[in-house]
Design a protein around this motif. Structure first.
Motif, PDB file in Angstrom:
ATOM      1  N   SER A 189      -0.957  -3.775  -4.399  1.00 29.30           N
ATOM      2  CA  SER A 189      -1.949  -2.717  -4.277  1.00 29.30           C
ATOM      3  C   SER A 189      -1.884  -1.829  -5.509  1.00 29.30           C
ATOM      4  O   SER A 189      -0.798  -1.547  -6.027  1.00 29.30           O
ATOM      5  CB  SER A 189      -1.694  -1.870  -3.014  1.00 29.30           C
TER       6      SER A 189
ATOM      7  N   MET B 278       0.830  -1.209   0.000  1.00 27.78           N
ATOM      8  CA  MET B 278       0.000   0.000   0.000  1.00 27.78           C
ATOM      9  C   MET B 278       0.863   1.257   0.000  1.00 27.78           C
ATOM     10  O   MET B 278       0.557   2.236  -0.689  1.00 27.78           O
ATOM     11  CB  MET B 278      -0.953  -0.015   1.200  1.00 27.78           C
TER      12      MET B 278
ATOM     13  N   ASN C  43      -6.704  -3.596  -3.143  1.00 25.59           N
ATOM     14  CA  ASN C  43      -5.737  -4.511  -2.543  1.00 25.59           C
ATOM     15  C   ASN C  43      -5.959  -5.945  -3.004  1.00 25.59           C
ATOM     16  O   ASN C  43      -7.100  -6.416  -3.067  1.00 25.59           O
ATOM     17  CB  ASN C  43      -5.835  -4.476  -1.016  1.00 25.59           C
TER      18      ASN C  43
END
Length: 398
Positions: free
Chosen positions: A391, A272, A381
């Protein structure tokens, strides 16, 4: 670097046989998780699945296949979504065949969806079935390459549940670096005894419709789907309609366990972080998160922990696996399509079946459909077995 725009999308899943049907089901909160009608398994009568409503015969009709010898269900689903994506992007045969067009697909089970037939062929119990060339991971990719006369770079990715998210990432990187002008990217998986029996042995299949981010979640539902996106460099798009921009991506591996994520969310946090940083934004710019959200104890707890450590305030999030089931190698592309639909139409799709929201981290998945807020950035995700976490960040261009 070149901007990468999404100019076409195609999908078939348990909630629709095309893009518009999938979108309508998401807006209506209509799940596709139910008893399987086409999947031949002792578990078909015992467990719910996210099965595509189309039979193989119906798929052959839709594709106008004159000769379907050797086609597996994986091949049929892939061809259906691929055909919709290239039509949606208005790609000509010459563009598809151009050396500047890459094709990257993904799958986990591939032709092994014919588990019993594979067993018969592998143990020389047949004289050789029409499916001998269909069992490899790349078989559906090769079939599409041959049928559409694709000459550019092609590849097949298998990183478990992050497979087609990685296909999207690779396609975007090829375009950004000038190695391709466009890339057709996505993935496919069909229901198979091979995967159902494997997941059942892990004891993570729920006997009810899955409920990601519920305090009493007890497992996932397996599904099947295919989804493809057409990515093009901004300078070749011209006046063509585009849905969104692939703004960022990140991939990491926590190397923690073959089938579980690290409790510290190491890989999830890293993927992320990389995705948001490569998009050139801060986390407070993310308006919606399409979570991996499998409905298992480990995944949902870890993913929520990772988000809580990265966001000052977790934005609206939901798991669309509560509509389609977990489609394994197709999941990244399916949920990329859903994320793009979210930002194109400024819609947040509800997480279904949540009765008691998880108490940890003080964040609750979206429980109702919403279209009240402008959405500029969506984070999608996809976290795979073995800790392979990817991600993707999509940016609205409307």
């Amino acid at each position: 670097m070149k901007r990468v725009l999404v100019t076409g999308m195609g999908i078939i899943s348990a909630i629709g046989e095309n893009l518009s049907e999938n979108h309508a089901s998401l807006r209506q909160g209509k799940t596709g998780i139910a008893r399987a009608a086409h999947f031949d398994s002792r578990y078909a009568a015992l467990l719910p699945f996210g099965e595509c409503a189309c039979s193989n015969e119906r798929l052959k009709e839709l594709l106008n296949l004159e000769d379907s010898a050797g086609y597996t269900r994986t091949d049929l689903l892939a061809d259906k979504a691929f055909a919709e994506a290239i039509k949606d992007a208005a790609l000509s045969p010459n563009q598809i065949s151009s050396f500047d067009t890459a094709f990257i697909s993904a799958t986990t089970v591939g032709g092994m969806c014919l588990t019993d037939q594979l067993y018969q062929d592998a143990n020389l119990k047949t004289s050789g079935s029409p499916y001998l060339e269909a069992y490899s991971c790349a078989a559906h990719t090769i079939r599409l390459v041959e049928n559409y006369k694709i000459k550019g770079f092609s590849d097949t990715i298998n990183t478990a549940c992050s497979s087609s998210a990685n296909a999207i990432m690779l396609g975007a990187r090829l375009i950004e670096s000038g190695r391709a002008k466009r890339a057709i990217v996505g993935g496919v998986d069909s229901l198979a005894k091979y995967t159902v029996n494997g997941f059942n042995s892990l004891k993570i299949l729920s006997s009810e419709a899955c409920k990601p981010f519920d305090e009493n979640r007890d497992g996932l539902n397996l599904g099947e789907a295919a989804a493809y996106l057409v990515l093009e460099a901004e300078d070749v798009v011209g006046n063509k309609n585009a849905y969104a921009e692939v703004a960022g991506y990140g991939n990491a591996n926590d190397a923690h366990h073959p089938s579980a994520m690290s409790e510290e969310a190491t890989g999830a946090i890293r993927s992320m972080q990389e995705a948001v940083e490569s998009a050139g934004i801060s986390f407070d710019r993310i308006d919606y998160v399409n979570a991996h959200g499998t409905g298992t104890l480990n995944n949902d707890e870890v993913e929520l922990l990772g988000m809580s450590l990265l966001f000052d305030e977790i934005p609206p999030f939901s798991s669309t696996k509560s509509y389609t089931g977990h489609t394994l190698g197709a999941a990244g592309a399916v949920e990329a399509v859903f994320s793009i639909l979210s930002i194109v139409h400024d819609e947040i799709f509800a997480s279904l079946h949540v009765e008691t929201p998880m108490s940890s981290q003080g964040a609750r998945a979206a429980s109702v459909f919403s279209s009240e807020k402008k959405l500029s950035y969506a984070l999608s995700n996809s976290f795979g077995f073995g800790g392979n976490c990817t991600s993707l960040v999509f940016r609205s261009i409307h």
